[in-house]
Scaffold this motif. Structure first.
Motif, PDB file in Angstrom:
ATOM      1  N   LEU A 199       0.787  -1.104  -0.096  1.00 15.02           N
ATOM      2  CA  LEU A 199       0.081   0.009   0.118  1.00 15.02           C
ATOM      3  C   LEU A 199       0.794   1.121  -0.126  1.00 15.02           C
ATOM      4  O   LEU A 199       0.518   2.172  -0.619  1.00 15.02           O
ATOM      5  N   GLU A 259       2.326   1.947  -3.102  1.00 19.26           N
ATOM      6  CA  GLU A 259       1.221   2.046  -4.027  1.00 19.26           C
ATOM      7  C   GLU A 259       1.337   1.133  -5.183  1.00 19.26           C
ATOM      8  O   GLU A 259       0.932   1.285  -6.579  1.00 19.26           O
ATOM      9  N   THR A 277      -4.285  -1.009  -4.426  1.00 12.91           N
ATOM     10  CA  THR A 277      -5.016   0.065  -3.569  1.00 12.91           C
ATOM     11  C   THR A 277      -5.497  -0.635  -2.285  1.00 12.91           C
ATOM     12  O   THR A 277      -5.207  -1.872  -2.268  1.00 12.91           O
ATOM     13  N   LYS A 278      -6.433   0.194  -1.670  1.00 12.35           N
ATOM     14  CA  LYS A 278      -6.779  -0.351  -0.246  1.00 12.35           C
ATOM     15  C   LYS A 278      -7.731  -1.615  -0.577  1.00 12.35           C
ATOM     16  O   LYS A 278      -7.807  -2.751   0.178  1.00 12.35           O
ATOM     17  N   ARG A 279      -8.577  -1.565  -1.593  1.00 11.52           N
ATOM     18  CA  ARG A 279      -9.238  -2.540  -1.999  1.00 11.52           C
ATOM     19  C   ARG A 279      -8.730  -3.783  -2.260  1.00 11.52           C
ATOM     20  O   ARG A 279      -9.205  -4.926  -1.752  1.00 11.52           O
ATOM     21  N   GLU A 280      -7.819  -3.714  -3.149  1.00 12.94           N
ATOM     22  CA  GLU A 280      -7.035  -4.820  -3.470  1.00 12.94           C
ATOM     23  C   GLU A 280      -6.346  -5.598  -2.560  1.00 12.94           C
ATOM     24  O   GLU A 280      -6.395  -7.028  -2.253  1.00 12.94           O
TER      25      GLU A 280
END
Length: 155
Positions: free
Chosen positions: A106, A109, A112-115
């Motif tokens: 994270l 980068e 993503t937070k969702r991933e």
């Protein structure tokens, strides 16, 4: 409300980020005095918040002129970073170390937070209902497969 460990971690990361530094030398006793805590609290923060999985190398020199050096691992590109993480997590990885890896992905980068949440659900100990050490080995294999996919998707 944040605890003292969070505050110390944030302080050290802020020093690392200032002026593009990739390493800092600190004196445990001076830092403990600054935050009005015991030196073992500083040890705890460094041991748990500045791990290889999170992208740091910690060196220490004992004695009167001793210090603790925190080095942020820098990579030339994302593929090199992913290769290093794959090397770290194999042949097995604990749930906490896997969480540290996801936090690093994270921060860098790469996800993503969702991933990261999806990845966590796949490698969580409740999902991997196997006995240790098999669970940690399976977690490493799943995470390695995901990272390998990320590596080639980023090219």
């Amino acid at each position: 409300m944040r605890n003292i460990s969070d505050i110390i971690e944030e302080h050290l990361k802020r020093i690392l980020e200032s002026a593009g530094k990739d390493r800092i030398d600190i004196k445990r006793s001076e830092l403990a005095e600054e935050f009005q805590c015991v030196p073992s609290q500083i040890n705890y923060v460094i041991k748990t918040r500045f791990t290889v999985e999170k992208g740091y190398i910690v060196e220490s020199k004992r004695g009167g002129g001793g210090y603790i050096r925190i080095i942020r691992i820098q990579h030339q590109d994302r593929a090199e970073l992913i290769d290093d993480i794959i090397h770290i997590i194999n042949p097995s990885i604990s749930q906490q170390a896997a969480l540290d890896v996801l936090e690093r992905l994270l921060e860098e980068e790469l996800v993503t937070k969702r991933e990261a949440r999806i990845m966590l659900s796949a490698i969580n100990r409740e999902t991997l209902a196997f006995q240790l050490p098999l669970r940690d080995e399976i977690r490493a294999r799943i995470l390695t497969a995901m990272l390998t996919t990320l590596k080639y998707l980023n090219k």
